[in-house]
Design a protein around this motif. Structure first.
Motif, PDB file in Angstrom:
ATOM      1  N   THR A 112       0.836  -0.798  -0.272  1.00  0.00           N
ATOM      2  CA  THR A 112       0.192  -0.454   0.244  1.00  0.00           C
ATOM      3  C   THR A 112       0.708   1.149  -0.156  1.00  0.00           C
ATOM      4  N   VAL A 155       1.383   5.750  -0.214  1.00  0.00           N
ATOM      5  CA  VAL A 155       0.412   6.742  -0.584  1.00  0.00           C
ATOM      6  C   VAL A 155       1.166   7.482  -0.893  1.00  0.00           C
ATOM      7  N   TRP A 193      -2.225   5.739  -2.898  1.00  0.00           N
ATOM      8  CA  TRP A 193      -3.378   6.012  -3.036  1.00  0.00           C
ATOM      9  C   TRP A 193      -2.782   7.561  -2.827  1.00  0.00           C
ATOM     10  N   CYS A 200      -4.493  13.147   7.945  1.00  0.00           N
ATOM     11  CA  CYS A 200      -3.640  11.389   7.902  1.00  0.00           C
ATOM     12  C   CYS A 200      -3.594  10.197   8.839  1.00  0.00           C
ATOM     13  N   THR A 201      -4.956  10.018   9.296  1.00  0.00           N
ATOM     14  CA  THR A 201      -4.651   8.552  10.486  1.00  0.00           C
ATOM     15  C   THR A 201      -4.653   6.779   9.966  1.00  0.00           C
ATOM     16  N   GLU A 202      -4.336   7.138   8.356  1.00  0.00           N
ATOM     17  CA  GLU A 202      -4.546   5.135   7.746  1.00  0.00           C
ATOM     18  C   GLU A 202      -3.143   5.321   8.032  1.00  0.00           C
ATOM     19  N   HIS A 203      -2.555   4.346   7.917  1.00  0.00           N
ATOM     20  CA  HIS A 203      -0.827   3.472   7.500  1.00  0.00           C
ATOM     21  C   HIS A 203      -0.432   3.008   5.873  1.00  0.00           C
ATOM     22  N   PHE A 204       0.734   2.942   5.886  1.00  0.00           N
ATOM     23  CA  PHE A 204       0.801   1.951   4.541  1.00  0.00           C
ATOM     24  C   PHE A 204       2.061   1.350   4.777  1.00  0.00           C
ATOM     25  N   LEU A 223       2.935   7.518   9.093  1.00  0.00           N
ATOM     26  CA  LEU A 223       1.477   6.832   8.126  1.00  0.00           C
ATOM     27  C   LEU A 223       2.734   5.970   7.614  1.00  0.00           C
TER      28      LEU A 223
END
Length: 190
Positions: free
Chosen positions: A54, A56, A79, A114-118, A139
């Motif tokens: 994944t 970003v 992303w 952003c709170t997602e992790h990639f 992230l």
């Protein structure tokens, strides 16, 4: 570099050369250098990204390096993150026209929000490495920052920030597929 997606890369080039310039995302002087300085330069990082990762693209702008990376590596989920509506509108249009919507997502916002992790954060012409680390460390599994001539200096300047976050980094030089080099800083967890 793009294998059976070369036609999509040409379509993306044409978008940058027309709407990208009209929308102010690419300077008019860059039109003759879109392949060498932007598209192939961005796709050159593909071998550094783990399989099925994944990714970003922070501060994606006109989709660089995220869209060329997605075209070069169909195994990735990408992303595209940018805070400006005009850029987000262009990115959404590009994703739709290139039929990448099944694995490329456009997000409006800033890295710090952003709170997602990639698995991988990529960035090109966004900020000095010290700021990128502060914004992107939460992230990332790793970060690949396209830097050019400033890479060695930025890496030296970031020593304290890297140590504070438990990170290591190194400068790598990659073949851009156009007879030149792309210089990146690869940041990983210690």
């Amino acid at each position: 570099m793009f294998d059976d997606r070369a036609g999509l890369a040409v379509e993306y080039h044409n978008m940058l050369a027309t709407r990208g310039i009209e929308w102010g995302l690419i300077g008019p002087r860059e039109a003759d250098r879109l392949w060498s300085r932007h598209i192939l330069n961005s796709a050159a990082i593909a071998p550094l990204v783990p399989r099925d990762a994944t990714v970003v693209d922070v501060g994606s702008g006109a989709g660089l390096p995220g869209i060329p990376l997605a075209l070069a590596r169909p195994d990735l989920r990408v992303w595209l993150l940018d805070s400006l509506l005009r850029r987000v509108n262009f990115l959404e249009l590009a994703v739709e026209e290139l039929a990448l919507g099944d694995r490329v997502t456009v997000l409006r916002g800033r890295a710090e929000q952003c709170t997602e992790h990639f698995d991988v954060v990529v960035a090109r012409a966004v900020a000095p490495l010290t700021r990128l680390i502060e914004w992107c460390e939460p992230l990332m599994g790793q970060m690949i920052a396209l830097k050019g001539d400033s890479a060695e200096t930025e890496l030296a300047d970031a020593g304290g920030v890297l140590k504070a976050h438990g990170l290591t980094a190194e400068v790598k030089r990659l073949d851009d597929g156009f007879g030149g080099e792309v210089t990146v800083i690869v940041v990983t967890r210690a």
